[in-house]
Scaffold this motif. Structure first.
Motif, short mmCIF file in Angstrom:
data_model
loop_
_atom_site.label_atom_id
_atom_site.label_comp_id
_atom_site.label_asym_id
_atom_site.label_seq_id
_atom_site.Cartn_x
_atom_site.Cartn_y
_atom_site.Cartn_z
N UNK A 103 0.83 -1.20 0.00
CA UNK A 103 0.00 0.00 0.00
C UNK A 103 0.87 1.25 0.00
N UNK A 104 1.97 1.22 0.76
CA UNK A 104 2.90 2.36 0.75
C UNK A 104 3.51 2.53 -0.63
N UNK A 105 3.96 1.44 -1.23
CA UNK A 105 4.58 1.52 -2.55
C UNK A 105 3.59 1.94 -3.63
N UNK A 106 2.34 1.52 -3.49
CA UNK A 106 1.31 1.85 -4.49
C UNK A 106 0.67 3.21 -4.26
N UNK A 107 1.00 3.85 -3.13
CA UNK A 107 0.34 5.11 -2.79
C UNK A 107 -1.13 4.93 -2.51
N UNK A 108 -1.49 3.79 -1.91
CA UNK A 108 -2.90 3.47 -1.69
C UNK A 108 -3.17 3.17 -0.21
N UNK A 109 -2.76 4.05 0.66
CA UNK A 109 -3.03 3.85 2.08
C UNK A 109 -4.51 3.99 2.40
N UNK A 110 -5.24 4.77 1.59
CA UNK A 110 -6.68 4.86 1.79
C UNK A 110 -7.34 3.49 1.58
N UNK A 111 -6.90 2.79 0.55
CA UNK A 111 -7.42 1.45 0.30
C UNK A 111 -7.04 0.48 1.41
N UNK A 112 -5.83 0.63 1.94
CA UNK A 112 -5.37 -0.21 3.04
C UNK A 112 -6.25 -0.02 4.28
N UNK B 91 8.40 -6.42 -2.85
CA UNK B 91 8.71 -5.23 -2.04
C UNK B 91 10.19 -4.88 -2.12
N UNK B 92 11.05 -5.87 -1.95
CA UNK B 92 12.49 -5.60 -1.96
C UNK B 92 12.95 -5.06 -3.32
N UNK B 93 12.43 -5.65 -4.41
CA UNK B 93 12.82 -5.19 -5.74
C UNK B 93 12.35 -3.76 -5.99
N UNK B 94 11.13 -3.44 -5.57
CA UNK B 94 10.60 -2.10 -5.83
C UNK B 94 11.27 -1.04 -4.96
N UNK B 95 11.58 -1.39 -3.72
CA UNK B 95 12.28 -0.43 -2.87
C UNK B 95 13.67 -0.14 -3.45
N UNK B 96 14.37 -1.17 -3.88
CA UNK B 96 15.70 -0.97 -4.46
C UNK B 96 15.62 -0.12 -5.73
N UNK B 97 14.61 -0.38 -6.55
CA UNK B 97 14.46 0.36 -7.80
C UNK B 97 14.18 1.85 -7.54
N UNK B 98 13.42 2.14 -6.49
CA UNK B 98 13.14 3.54 -6.15
C UNK B 98 14.40 4.27 -5.70
N UNK B 99 15.25 3.59 -4.95
CA UNK B 99 16.47 4.22 -4.43
C UNK B 99 16.25 4.84 -3.07
N UNK C 257 16.92 7.65 -1.70
CA UNK C 257 16.54 9.06 -1.54
C UNK C 257 15.12 9.37 -2.00
N UNK C 258 14.45 8.39 -2.59
CA UNK C 258 13.06 8.61 -3.00
C UNK C 258 12.18 8.72 -1.76
N UNK C 259 10.98 9.24 -1.94
CA UNK C 259 10.04 9.40 -0.83
C UNK C 259 8.93 8.37 -0.94
N UNK C 260 8.55 7.83 0.20
CA UNK C 260 7.50 6.82 0.28
C UNK C 260 6.40 7.35 1.18
N UNK C 261 5.16 7.17 0.76
CA UNK C 261 4.05 7.59 1.60
C UNK C 261 3.75 6.49 2.62
N UNK C 262 3.83 6.82 3.91
CA UNK C 262 3.54 5.87 4.98
C UNK C 262 2.44 6.46 5.86
N UNK C 263 1.94 5.66 6.80
CA UNK C 263 0.91 6.16 7.70
C UNK C 263 1.44 7.26 8.61
N UNK C 264 2.76 7.34 8.75
CA UNK C 264 3.37 8.41 9.54
C UNK C 264 3.71 9.63 8.69
N UNK C 265 3.39 9.56 7.39
CA UNK C 265 3.70 10.67 6.49
C UNK C 265 4.79 10.29 5.51
#
Length: 239
Positions: free
Chosen positions: A64-73, A116-124, A126-134
């Protein structure tokens, strides 16, 4: 120039650590028999199988964090009647997988965490991830995952070779120091000094061996450990 907490980890690769700890768990899980799956883990109230179910289930949040879909979560959790906070989510993840064949849960975890691991590595990092904490840096979030995976590997008894043990305690202690530095209201000042962490809090100074500091940061100190309860609570900063 202001120093950010994550700058203290600049020489560590969070994605390599994540891969290594996931591989450790996979090797261990792959060799378990039925009795091994039923064995109690160090995570209170959970068997080894329950730890696997937790790891598989939490990928719903990670994706959900990677997809930007915390509302759906959050909508899914409301629909399922899951209680507030991550404790309720964790128990729900475990409970809904208890009746599934364990090999299916293992396959689910491998697939979803691999993604998850592949997508996090691909983002790098310094990229920003949307989490429930912001919004939060991908690299910093991955370090939190690194700590969680190492903690659960220890919870289930996944082997750590003598050659990697010292290096592992060092990176885990550094991640703990990073997490403490993120806590704006922390009353603890801590710094790495060789094979110990010097902790200053509540008018006292203690030098903690790395394993003791690491276990304190993840809430795994034995109940009879003599550490001041105030310090024990203050040092817990990681899942």
């Amino acid at each position: 120039m202001t120093t950010r907490p994550e700058d203290s980890l600049a020489d560590l690769d969070p994605f390599d650590i994540f891969d290594a700890e996931a591989a450790r768990l996979d090797r261990y899980f792959s060799g378990l028999d039925e009795e091994g799956w039923r064995r109690p883990s160090r995570a209170e109230g959970w068997s080894v199988r329950d730890v696997l179910a937790h790891l598989a289930g939490e990928e719903l949040y990670n994706h959900a964090c990677l997809d930007g879909d915390l509302d759906g979560f959050t909508a899914t959790l409301r629909r399922e009647g899951v209680g507030e906070g991550f404790d309720g989510f964790n128990e729900w993840c475990v409970a809904r997988r208890r009746d599934l064949p364990v090999h299916e849960v293992l396959q689910e975890w491998r697939r979803e965490n691999g993604d998850t691991r592949a997508r996090m590595r691909a983002l790098g990092r310094d990229a920003s991830l949307r989490t429930l904490a912001g919004p939060y840096p991908v690299g910093s979030q991955t370090f939190h995952y690194d700590s969680e995976y190492a903690t659960h590997a220890d919870d289930v008894g996944a082997p750590v070779t003598p050659d990697e043990a010292d290096r592992r305690f060092h990176w885990r202690a550094r991640v703990g120091l990073f997490a403490l530095a993120e806590k704006e209201d922390s009353e603890v000042h801590a710094e790495l000094a060789g094979e110990r962490v010097v902790v200053r809090a509540y008018g006292t100074t203690e030098e903690l061996p790395l394993p003791v500091f690491v276990e304190a940061t993840v809430g795994r100190l034995p109940g009879d450990h003599p550490m001041d309860p105030r310090l024990r609570d203050a040092l817990r900063c990681l899942a």
